[in-house]
Design a protein around this motif. Structure first.
Motif, mmCIF file in Angstrom:
data_model
loop_
_atom_site.group_PDB
_atom_site.id
_atom_site.type_symbol
_atom_site.label_atom_id
_atom_site.label_comp_id
_atom_site.label_asym_id
_atom_site.label_seq_id
_atom_site.Cartn_x
_atom_site.Cartn_y
_atom_site.Cartn_z
ATOM 1 N N SER A 326 1.116 -0.708 -0.223
ATOM 2 C CA SER A 326 0.103 0.031 0.224
ATOM 3 C C SER A 326 0.549 1.208 -0.411
ATOM 4 O O SER A 326 2.692 0.653 -0.373
ATOM 5 N N ALA A 327 0.642 2.607 0.307
ATOM 6 C CA ALA A 327 0.595 3.481 -0.086
ATOM 7 C C ALA A 327 0.587 3.590 1.344
ATOM 8 O O ALA A 327 0.197 3.863 2.382
ATOM 9 N N ALA A 328 2.087 4.916 1.678
ATOM 10 C CA ALA A 328 1.920 5.470 3.047
ATOM 11 C C ALA A 328 1.333 7.166 3.212
ATOM 12 O O ALA A 328 1.016 7.691 3.880
ATOM 13 N N SER A 329 1.233 7.846 1.891
ATOM 14 C CA SER A 329 0.772 9.219 1.869
ATOM 15 C C SER A 329 0.527 9.538 0.094
ATOM 16 O O SER A 329 0.635 8.817 -0.669
ATOM 17 N N VAL A 330 -0.561 10.610 -0.166
ATOM 18 C CA VAL A 330 -1.590 10.374 -1.065
ATOM 19 C C VAL A 330 -0.496 12.438 -1.368
ATOM 20 O O VAL A 330 -0.959 12.975 -0.763
ATOM 21 N N ARG A 331 -0.534 12.642 -2.808
ATOM 22 C CA ARG A 331 -0.222 14.036 -3.068
ATOM 23 C C ARG A 331 -0.686 14.933 -4.052
ATOM 24 O O ARG A 331 -0.660 14.018 -5.273
ATOM 25 N N TRP A 332 -1.358 15.368 -3.669
ATOM 26 C CA TRP A 332 -1.325 16.467 -5.651
ATOM 27 C C TRP A 332 -0.786 18.274 -5.333
ATOM 28 O O TRP A 332 -0.493 18.905 -4.481
ATOM 29 N N GLY A 333 -0.503 18.555 -6.491
ATOM 30 C CA GLY A 333 0.339 19.679 -6.479
ATOM 31 C C GLY A 333 1.096 20.575 -7.279
ATOM 32 O O GLY A 333 0.956 19.751 -8.443
ATOM 33 N N GLY A 334 2.040 21.173 -7.519
ATOM 34 C CA GLY A 334 3.327 21.350 -8.706
ATOM 35 C C GLY A 334 4.370 21.376 -8.018
ATOM 36 O O GLY A 334 4.866 21.780 -7.071
ATOM 37 N N GLU A 335 5.076 21.644 -9.215
ATOM 38 C CA GLU A 335 6.705 21.414 -8.452
ATOM 39 C C GLU A 335 7.351 22.158 -10.230
ATOM 40 O O GLU A 335 6.891 22.236 -11.001
ATOM 41 N N VAL A 336 8.589 23.129 -9.545
ATOM 42 C CA VAL A 336 9.034 23.809 -10.631
ATOM 43 C C VAL A 336 10.636 23.268 -10.432
ATOM 44 O O VAL A 336 10.975 23.632 -9.233
ATOM 45 N N LEU A 337 10.945 23.178 -10.673
ATOM 46 C CA LEU A 337 12.816 22.812 -11.331
ATOM 47 C C LEU A 337 13.673 24.095 -11.068
ATOM 48 O O LEU A 337 12.945 25.181 -12.134
ATOM 49 N N ASN A 338 14.225 24.729 -10.021
ATOM 50 C CA ASN A 338 14.020 26.212 -10.627
ATOM 51 C C ASN A 338 16.408 26.262 -9.605
ATOM 52 O O ASN A 338 17.073 25.895 -9.425
ATOM 53 N N TYR A 339 17.040 26.606 -10.639
ATOM 54 C CA TYR A 339 18.145 26.974 -11.366
ATOM 55 C C TYR A 339 18.564 28.370 -10.482
ATOM 56 O O TYR A 339 20.327 28.426 -10.310
ATOM 57 N N ASN A 340 17.848 29.314 -10.169
ATOM 58 C CA ASN A 340 18.190 30.305 -9.599
ATOM 59 C C ASN A 340 19.135 31.428 -10.419
ATOM 60 O O ASN A 340 20.428 31.557 -10.124
ATOM 61 N N PRO A 341 18.564 31.171 -11.648
ATOM 62 C CA PRO A 341 19.589 31.982 -12.620
ATOM 63 C C PRO A 341 20.006 33.310 -12.796
ATOM 64 O O PRO A 341 19.186 33.897 -12.099
ATOM 65 N N GLU A 342 21.287 33.431 -12.910
ATOM 66 C CA GLU A 342 22.177 35.038 -12.582
ATOM 67 C C GLU A 342 21.403 35.153 -10.858
ATOM 68 O O GLU A 342 21.619 36.771 -10.474
ATOM 69 N N GLY A 343 21.630 34.450 -9.911
ATOM 70 C CA GLY A 343 21.424 34.446 -8.378
ATOM 71 C C GLY A 343 20.394 35.167 -8.195
ATOM 72 O O GLY A 343 19.778 35.085 -7.301
ATOM 73 N N GLN A 344 19.320 35.171 -9.033
ATOM 74 C CA GLN A 344 17.485 35.518 -9.108
ATOM 75 C C GLN A 344 17.016 33.886 -9.527
ATOM 76 O O GLN A 344 17.357 33.026 -9.855
ATOM 77 N N HIS A 345 16.146 34.198 -8.347
ATOM 78 C CA HIS A 345 14.018 33.415 -8.069
ATOM 79 C C HIS A 345 14.571 32.942 -10.120
ATOM 80 O O HIS A 345 13.971 33.440 -10.605
ATOM 81 N N THR A 346 14.015 31.585 -10.192
ATOM 82 C CA THR A 346 13.706 31.497 -11.763
ATOM 83 C C THR A 346 12.134 32.131 -12.101
ATOM 84 O O THR A 346 11.589 32.700 -11.155
#
Length: 415
Positions: A326-346
């Motif tokens: 069985s599973a131990a958790s269920v989640r929904w939502g969003g995710e972003v891969l952020n490389y902080n370009p030029e030292g700023q948030h993407t």
């Protein structure tokens, strides 16, 4: 013979190692660090050999207007059966049963001939015949861009996304909602579909569900599906359907779509990794996808995936350790891969690119949220938690079985 899918038997380390040495060994030991590498004859030969393993013989091929090639592959010769535990697997053409009460209005329509409520561009140029499944063809440039077969189709980070004390805030951002603390045998959700902006080709943005079990660093399993924009993987910034799985916390098992053996696809209309439309419009028409996942406890224990009103396929129970039960958790939502370009948030957006506070028809949503709990009862989420890594960049607002989420990334409050 492979063990029964519901047996819960763990892979031996020897079997896992043999499998991944064969399928995921890097194509060369040096010079594969980026996609601009000039490959020698030996490396190019290795690429071609790997493409033959990845791209199964097609009974029909369809060139999509967006440049993809969709191969119609014999359902019995799909990539899943390269998995060492699925060599003698018998395909289940439909689940043995549906969980009681587990339905939207159309869930009882299990006709394999019904049309999906969304479109994919390749449909304009043809359809796959009965007895085949559509698979997006992997091209030579896809492998070269990945740098090695070991990297191809896999996530770039190795951390459990929802354990807040393990979040690397310099690499990705989350806005998720979910429940843990019970045994879970399924979930359902509906999310609206958007085409968010990404800052550069190495960043992704996605909206999805997660069903997870185990502990990161020891034994951790996850199954996931949703919609994403990821130029590094697909060579464009269109929204595409995806699924993912892992049996060892993203270390060596699992990948996107059908890029490695594991998931068994049944549907002949939907191609994972292909563009999906139409998109929702800001303050306009909203277009949604419905996902249903459940463990077929009355059958072999496989995890079935239904998209809208179509039984899309399943993750065999035998490829997992923790999720074989069985599973131990269920989640929904969003995710972003952020490389902080030029030292700023993407500036990579999540969802619609607008914060949750903007509400209906403007922010992204998940609704009709339900889980199948340890008593095999379908119910709404209880004792839920949210994970929001940076609410000035991406936010979430919950209303029982509905929540809004998303955001623009970099903005005056998120430098």
């Amino acid at each position: 013979m492979a063990p029964p899918c519901g047996s819960g038997r763990r892979w031996s380390r020897a079997v896992k190692m043999t499998f991944y040495l064969f399928f995921l060994i890097p194509m060369s030991s040096a010079g594969n660090r980026n996609t601009n590498t000039i490959f020698g004859k030996k490396q190019k030969l290795e690429v071609q050999q790997q493409l033959k393993r990845l791209n199964k013989p097609a009974l029909k091929s369809i060139e999509s207007p967006d440049g993809d090639i969709i191969d119609c592959v014999d359902i019995y010769k799909q990539p899943a059966f390269d998995h060492p535990l699925l060599k003698n697997h018998t395909i289940q053409m439909r689940p043995s049963s549906y969980p009681e009460g587990f339905s939207f209005d159309e869930i009882n329509d299990i006709s394999s001939n019904s049309e999906p409520e969304f479109t994919q561009p390749w449909h304009l140029n043809g359809r796959c015949p009965e007895g085949t499944i559509p698979i997006r063809r992997i091209k030579e440039e896809d492998l070269l861009r990945a740098g090695s077969v070991a990297n191809f189709g896999r996530k770039k980070y190795h951390t459990i996304p929802h354990a807040q004390n393990k979040i690397d805030r310099t690499s990705y951002e989350l806005a998720t909602y979910g429940e843990a603390g019970d045994k879970y045998y399924g979930m359902m959700a509906e999310m609206n579909l958007w085409n968010p902006h990404t800052h550069d080709e190495n960043e992704f943005t996605l909206s999805q569900f997660w069903l997870e079990g185990g502990e990161y660093g020891q034994d951790f399993d996850s199954i996931q599906a949703g919609a994403m924009v990821y130029e590094h993987l697909y060579q464009d910034r269109n929204t595409r359907l995806f699924l993912y799985w892992t049996d060892d916390a993203y270390q060596s098992t699992g990948c996107y779509n059908l890029m490695c053996p594991g998931f068994v696809q049944l549907d002949k209309q939907i191609a994972m990794g292909a563009i999906v439309t139409p998109y929702s419009k800001y303050d306009g028409d909203q277009f949604a996808l419905k996902f249903y996942v459940w463990k077929d406890v009355n059958g072999r224990g496989d995890w079935w995936l239904k998209i809208n009103n179509r039984d899309f396929g399943y993750w065999p129970s035998s490829i997992f350790s923790i999720l074989s039960d069985s599973a131990a958790s269920v989640r929904w939502g969003g995710e972003v891969l952020n490389y902080n370009p030029e030292g700023q948030h993407t500036t990579t957006q999540m969802g619609s690119g607008h914060l949750a506070e903007e509400g209906p028809r403007k922010a992204s949503f998940f609704k009709n949220l339900n889980v199948i709990d340890g008593l095999q009862i379908l119910r709404g989420p209880r004792k839920t938690t949210t994970v929001v890594t940076n609410p000035n960049c991406y936010s979430i607002l919950t209303y029982g079985g509905l929540f809004y989420y998303g955001g623009p990334g970099r903005n005056p409050n998120c430098p």
